[in-house]
Scaffold this active site. Structure first.
Site, PDB file in Angstrom:
ATOM      1  N   GLU A  33      26.232  32.973  14.114  1.00 30.75           N
ATOM      2  CA  GLU A  33      25.084  33.879  14.235  1.00 30.75           C
ATOM      3  C   GLU A  33      25.507  35.344  14.136  1.00 30.75           C
ATOM      4  O   GLU A  33      24.707  36.203  13.743  1.00 30.75           O
ATOM      5  CB  GLU A  33      24.366  33.658  15.567  1.00 30.75           C
ATOM      6  CG  GLU A  33      23.588  32.362  15.682  1.00 30.75           C
ATOM      7  CD  GLU A  33      22.209  32.433  15.065  1.00 30.75           C
ATOM      8  OE1 GLU A  33      21.802  33.535  14.619  1.00 30.75           O
ATOM      9  OE2 GLU A  33      21.525  31.397  15.030  1.00 30.75           O
ATOM     10  N   PHE A  38      33.343  28.865  26.898  1.00 29.22           N
ATOM     11  CA  PHE A  38      32.089  28.429  26.275  1.00 29.22           C
ATOM     12  C   PHE A  38      30.870  29.101  26.900  1.00 29.22           C
ATOM     13  O   PHE A  38      29.835  29.218  26.240  1.00 29.22           O
ATOM     14  CB  PHE A  38      31.895  26.920  26.451  1.00 29.22           C
ATOM     15  CG  PHE A  38      32.856  26.046  25.708  1.00 29.22           C
ATOM     16  CD1 PHE A  38      32.675  25.744  24.371  1.00 29.22           C
ATOM     17  CD2 PHE A  38      33.954  25.490  26.351  1.00 29.22           C
ATOM     18  CE1 PHE A  38      33.552  24.919  23.684  1.00 29.22           C
ATOM     19  CE2 PHE A  38      34.839  24.665  25.680  1.00 29.22           C
ATOM     20  CZ  PHE A  38      34.646  24.376  24.340  1.00 29.22           C
ATOM     21  N   LYS A  79      26.628  38.163  21.305  1.00 26.69           N
ATOM     22  CA  LYS A  79      27.877  37.491  20.935  1.00 26.69           C
ATOM     23  C   LYS A  79      28.784  38.426  20.125  1.00 26.69           C
ATOM     24  O   LYS A  79      30.011  38.345  20.227  1.00 26.69           O
ATOM     25  CB  LYS A  79      27.586  36.214  20.160  1.00 26.69           C
ATOM     26  CG  LYS A  79      26.932  35.116  20.996  1.00 26.69           C
ATOM     27  CD  LYS A  79      27.801  34.662  22.169  1.00 26.69           C
ATOM     28  CE  LYS A  79      28.999  33.846  21.732  1.00 26.69           C
ATOM     29  NZ  LYS A  79      29.745  33.291  22.886  1.00 26.69           N
ATOM     30  N   TYR A 123      20.450  37.398  20.876  1.00 24.50           N
ATOM     31  CA  TYR A 123      21.539  36.460  21.136  1.00 24.50           C
ATOM     32  C   TYR A 123      22.739  36.775  20.270  1.00 24.50           C
ATOM     33  O   TYR A 123      23.871  36.912  20.755  1.00 24.50           O
ATOM     34  CB  TYR A 123      21.076  35.023  20.885  1.00 24.50           C
ATOM     35  CG  TYR A 123      22.211  34.040  20.685  1.00 24.50           C
ATOM     36  CD1 TYR A 123      23.207  33.911  21.651  1.00 24.50           C
ATOM     37  CD2 TYR A 123      22.301  33.256  19.538  1.00 24.50           C
ATOM     38  CE1 TYR A 123      24.272  33.026  21.467  1.00 24.50           C
ATOM     39  CE2 TYR A 123      23.349  32.371  19.356  1.00 24.50           C
ATOM     40  CZ  TYR A 123      24.329  32.261  20.319  1.00 24.50           C
ATOM     41  OH  TYR A 123      25.378  31.394  20.132  1.00 24.50           O
ATOM     42  N   ASN A 135      25.929  23.155  15.897  1.00 27.08           N
ATOM     43  CA  ASN A 135      26.413  21.886  16.429  1.00 27.08           C
ATOM     44  C   ASN A 135      25.255  20.919  16.681  1.00 27.08           C
ATOM     45  O   ASN A 135      24.129  21.343  16.964  1.00 27.08           O
ATOM     46  CB  ASN A 135      27.133  22.104  17.760  1.00 27.08           C
ATOM     47  CG  ASN A 135      28.550  22.620  17.602  1.00 27.08           C
ATOM     48  OD1 ASN A 135      29.478  22.114  18.215  1.00 27.08           O
ATOM     49  ND2 ASN A 135      28.738  23.648  16.797  1.00 27.08           N
TER      50      ASN A 135
END
Length: 351
Positions: free
Chosen positions: A125, A79, A156, A152, A182
């Site tokens: 994203e 995570f 990822k 960001y 979330n």
């Protein structure tokens, strides 16, 4: 199962830890977390009274610490990440270091230690705007081209492709998941829903980007971690080398969310405050979850209306947790909480 959970003191990671400990009485968990602004030991069960849980404070970019943490673990659930789009626009270097370099270190150590399963947690994203190859708006599919619109998201994408390459090149047993937005208890209040909730509770304006039309699919964090747990307990042939979208099919605009928070808390719409849109803001995030439904039989079970009320109740009932975060005096969070103070109200008039 002995699981290394990176970022396990954060919002989603700690929910996963609590779920595993409550559901699988023989599993053991090692949490590796740097305890940055978003990591909080108060999110975890007490270490002194939870023998199946151990904690190591450390950076996933530190290979020595990663080797120590991963020792004797057969599973890694990754995570740990810098996650906030707004912060990435100001501090892109931190995102590249943690999300790309940190993932590389974890993959290398996992390869050497021959872990049984490496579950890499990503985000929708990476897709950019949800649309088909010819530009028609529709939920993103696992095979869609990755078109990140923020540092960001780009970091990822780098982490995702690196993880996939370790499966393709070395046979490291990797699974990648890409989840929609979330929400739920323990979420750091720089993110949209907890920010709206805290500001409404304290009668501050709720900052809405642009005209508030940007749309996101919202999934309760408990549904997310249950999907991850299901993946971990599948035969390897069904999940290794696979990418799974995770979502709830609960698309809502920013303005809708702000209004429903005010409605539930019985606050006036005059608290709506429209602020300048951020650069590269994605118009629509949504994921097609037919693959995980078809292959693993998973579907989200918590309706947004129910989950949001539960989340608001949780924040209302945990002022100590909130005050502890405020006492850290994080400048970015303080600015986020005050963002709507000098902006346009719902009537369009500057104040």
């Amino acid at each position: 199962m002995r699981i290394l959970v990176t970022g396990g003191a954060g919002f989603i990671g700690s929910t996963f830890v609590r779920h595993i400990l409550a559901t699988y009485p023989t599993d053991e968990i090692v949490v590796l977390d740097k305890l940055t602004y978003a990591g909080n030991l108060a999110n975890l069960p007490p270490l002194s009274t939870t023998p199946r849980l151990s904690f190591i404070k450390g950076d996933i970019c530190d290979e020595t610490i990663v080797e120590q943490a991963m020792s004797d673990c057969d599973t890694v659930v990754h995570f740990a990440a810098e996650t906030h789009v707004d912060r990435s626009l100001l501090q892109a270097r931190d995102f590249m270091r943690t999300n790309v370099q940190g993932t590389y270190v974890l993959l290398e150590v996992a390869r050497r230690q021959q872990v049984r399963h490496f579950l890499h947690i990503s985000t929708d994203e990476v897709y950019g705007n949800a649309c088909s190859p010819d530009g028609v708006s529709r939920p993103s599919q696992e095979t869609d081209t990755l078109l990140p619109l923020s540092p960001y998201a780009a970091s990822k994408v780098g982490a995702d492709t690196l993880a996939f390459s370790y499966w393709a090149s070395y046979g490291l047993p990797v699974t990648i998941t890409r989840c929609s937005n979330n929400y739920g208890p323990y979420q750091y209040p720089e993110k949209q829903l907890p920010l709206f909730i805290l500001n409404a509770l304290e009668d501050r304006p709720l900052p809405v980007y642009g005209h508030g039309e940007h749309s996101r699919d919202w999934i309760h964090v408990q549904d997310h971690v249950e999907a991850l747990t299901l993946i971990l307990h599948q035969p390897e042939s069904r999940v290794i080398g696979q990418i799974f979208n995770i979502g709830a099919h609960e698309e809502r605009s920013t303005l809708q969310n702000a209004r429903v928070v005010l409605e539930i808390l019985e606050k006036p719409e005059s608290l709506l405050s429209f602020v300048e849109d951020r650069p590269g803001n994605v118009q629509r995030h949504a994921v097609d979850t037919s693959k995980i439904a078809r292959q693993l039989g998973w579907r989200a079970r918590i309706p947004f209306a129910v989950g949001l009320r539960q989340t608001i109740d949780w924040y209302h009932a945990h002022p100590t947790w909130i005050n502890t975060i405020k006492e850290q005096r994080n400048e970015f969070l303080a600015a986020a909480l005050q963002r709507g103070m000098q902006s346009r109200s719902v009537d369009g008039v500057a104040h």
